[in-house]
Scaffold this active site. Structure first.
Site, mmCIF file in Angstrom:
data_model
loop_
_atom_site.group_PDB
_atom_site.id
_atom_site.type_symbol
_atom_site.label_atom_id
_atom_site.label_comp_id
_atom_site.label_asym_id
_atom_site.label_seq_id
_atom_site.Cartn_x
_atom_site.Cartn_y
_atom_site.Cartn_z
ATOM 1 N N CYS A 114 0.811 -1.224 0.000
ATOM 2 C CA CYS A 114 0.000 0.000 0.000
ATOM 3 C C CYS A 114 0.845 1.275 0.000
ATOM 4 C CB CYS A 114 -0.944 0.011 1.190
ATOM 5 S SG CYS A 114 -1.903 -1.492 1.290
ATOM 6 N N HIS A 241 -2.905 7.146 2.414
ATOM 7 C CA HIS A 241 -3.500 5.847 2.083
ATOM 8 C C HIS A 241 -4.813 5.709 2.864
ATOM 9 C CE1 HIS A 241 -4.139 1.734 1.369
ATOM 10 N NE2 HIS A 241 -3.741 1.304 2.555
ATOM 11 N N ASN A 271 -10.298 0.351 0.979
ATOM 12 C CA ASN A 271 -8.836 0.292 0.853
ATOM 13 C C ASN A 271 -8.467 -0.388 -0.475
ATOM 14 O OD1 ASN A 271 -6.123 -0.423 1.027
ATOM 15 N ND2 ASN A 271 -6.239 -1.096 3.160
#
Ligand code: COA
Length: 318
Positions: A114, A241, A271
């Protein structure tokens, strides 16, 4: 030393929209629990005819059309991803063909989970030259393929999507002051490689990852600001993020920033690993909230446990 600016953005969200209520029909969960603990309301999954590659292509084409540049001056095509449709050719090599990039373009995929987007920007900055000042950074993730739909603690969190940026290097642009790192080999977040035992799924100890995130993010932001000689007042946007709304709120509080400077779209998309940050940048662009001269601090964190961020300027967008 050349610095880079983001001169165009693009994104693609696949067609299948999945609500919290949809997920509550397959695992023991509820809209109330998911919204309260994460901030997520919906996420997108690959639908009919959509693949990792079609998402990457759509996002990249949109960014390139908006950039309106000479494609022979693109030095690199970098894709950040946990994994594409093929191990080889990479998604970046397939983009090279689809976008008709020159043969002498550096094309590769990279996996920093990520945290991939800031890693990709740092590499792009290193690859642009005076003669070929542009690079394409595409972050594309198909997490619905890696999700265990019997595990309620993870399956509600993830979504699919792709985001892309075109960057332009110049000696007049400041260094992006990227700070990249890894708290290495942590078993609290992993996906098995391919084995005979069956599909590879995301395994995560949510609380341990939460603790890592709230520890590293404010430190990473401060290190970048110190390196750039800036303060939070100099930032136009903090784009983090999008893993959990509570993690974003914690960072904002710790940095004593006005909350409206921290962009959030987690409610709509969940996500999407490395794709979160460039998709957020494109959402800002499409809302008319990203303009030339703005300074955006990007921070990512995830499996590895990787983390990283950078401070990047916006250019060429009126
Ligand atoms: N629906 C309902 N209940 C759920 C649930 C769900 N989808 N998922 C877990 N629960 C339950 C647990 O079983 C547990 O029940 P128990 O108390 O009876 O044991 C309870 O909710 C609390 O679980 P916990 O894991 O402590 O919740 P949490 O507040 O830590 O929230 C996360 C879980 C995953 C949302 C949170 O830890 C998180 O966001 N972590 C960071 C993840 C992250 O950043 N990942 C990014 C990697 S890129």
């Amino acid at each position: 030393m050349m610095g880079i600016k983001i001169i165009a953005t693009g994104s693609y969200l696949p067609s299948k929209v999945v609500t919290n209520d949809d997920l509550s029909k397959i695992v023991d969960t509820s809209d109330e629990w998911i919204v309260k603990r994460t901030g997520i309301r919906t996420r997108h999954y690959l639908g009919e005819g959509e693949t990792h590659q079609t998402m990457a292509e759509a996002a990249a084409k949109q960014a390139l059309e908006r950039a309106n540049i000479d494609r022979s001056k693109i030095a690199a095509c970098i894709v950040t991803t946990l994994g594409g449709d093929y191990i080889t050719p990479t998604c970046a090599c397939m983009l090279q063909a689809a976008l008709e990039l020159e043969e002498n373009t550096a094309c590769f995929d990279m996996n920093s989970a990520c945290a991939g987007f800031p890693y990709g920007l740092k590499l792009a900055q290193g690859l642009v030259t005076k003669e070929r000042p542009y690079a394409l950074v595409v972050s594309c993730e198909a997490l619905s393929r890696l999700t265990d739909f019997t595990d309620r603690s993870t399956c509600v969190l993830f979504g699919d999507g792709a985001g892309a940026v075109v960057v332009e290097g110049s000696e007049d642009t400041p260094d992006i002051c990227a700070i990249l790192g890894s708290r290495s080999n942590q078993p609290v977040l992993y996906i098995d490689g391919s084995t005979e035992e069956g599909p590879s799924y995301i395994h995560m100890e949510g609380q341990a990852v939460f603790k890592f995130a709230v520890d590293i993010i404010p430190r990473c932001i401060q290190w970048i600001l110190d390196q750039a000689g800036k303060t939070v007042e100099d930032l136009d946007w903090l784009v983090m993020h999008q893993a959990n709304e509570r993690i974003i709120d914690h960072a904002v509080k710790k940095m004593q920033m006005p909350p409206e400077k921290a962009f959030k779209n987690i409610a709509k998309y969940g996500n999407m690993s490395s794709a979160c940050i460039p998709i957020a940048l494109n959402d800002l662009y499409e809302a008319g909230q990203l303009r030339s001269g703005m300074r955006v601090l990007c921070v990512g964190f995830g499996g590895g446990l990787t983390w990283g961020g950078c401070l990047i300027e916006i250019g060429g967008i009126s």
